[in-house]
Design an enzyme around this catalytic site. Structure first.
Site, mmCIF file in Angstrom:
data_model
loop_
_atom_site.group_PDB
_atom_site.id
_atom_site.type_symbol
_atom_site.label_atom_id
_atom_site.label_comp_id
_atom_site.label_asym_id
_atom_site.label_seq_id
_atom_site.Cartn_x
_atom_site.Cartn_y
_atom_site.Cartn_z
ATOM 1 N N CYS A 58 0.039 3.744 2.807
ATOM 2 C CA CYS A 58 0.528 3.206 4.092
ATOM 3 C C CYS A 58 1.997 3.581 4.285
ATOM 4 C CB CYS A 58 0.387 1.689 4.132
ATOM 5 S SG CYS A 58 -1.314 1.105 4.006
ATOM 6 N N CYS A 94 0.830 -1.216 0.000
ATOM 7 C CA CYS A 94 0.000 0.000 0.000
ATOM 8 C C CYS A 94 0.862 1.264 0.000
ATOM 9 C CB CYS A 94 -0.902 -0.056 1.233
ATOM 10 S SG CYS A 94 -1.710 1.489 1.655
#
Length: 99
Positions: free
Chosen positions: A27, A24
């Site tokens: 993230c 991600c």
């Protein structure tokens, strides 16, 4: 992790859980922001990262549909949650608002 997770969120100290995934992009953007949050708030908060791919049952229990998702707990009670990346000052303000 499941048994440890319950012990972690039942802490008297506020706990910010960062549900993330290695693949991600957002993230990865959030990770250094959370390090700065921890540096600012020191021992007044715990920040715990949970990999949703390795802890699918925990992610499902808390209905984490997208990453990153942050959930703030104290004494086992969910106080706040947010999906997506926030700036450090916004995260600190939200945490301080609850304590």
């Amino acid at each position: 992790m499941k048994n440890n997770f319950n012990a972690i969120i039942n802490s008297d100290t506020p706990v910010l859980i960062d549900f993330y995934a290695n693949w991600c992009g957002p993230c990865k953007m959030l990770a250094p922001i959370l390090k700065e949050v921890k540096k600012d708030l020191k021992d007044s908060i715990k920040i715990v990262k949970i990999d949703v791919d390795k802890n699918q049952s925990i992610a499902a229990k808390y209905q984490v549909r997208g990453v990153p998702t942050m959930i703030l707990f104290k004494n086992g009670k969910q106080l706040w949650r947010q999906s997506g990346v926030l700036e450090k000052n916004d995260i600190v303000a939200i945490i301080n608002q609850h304590f």
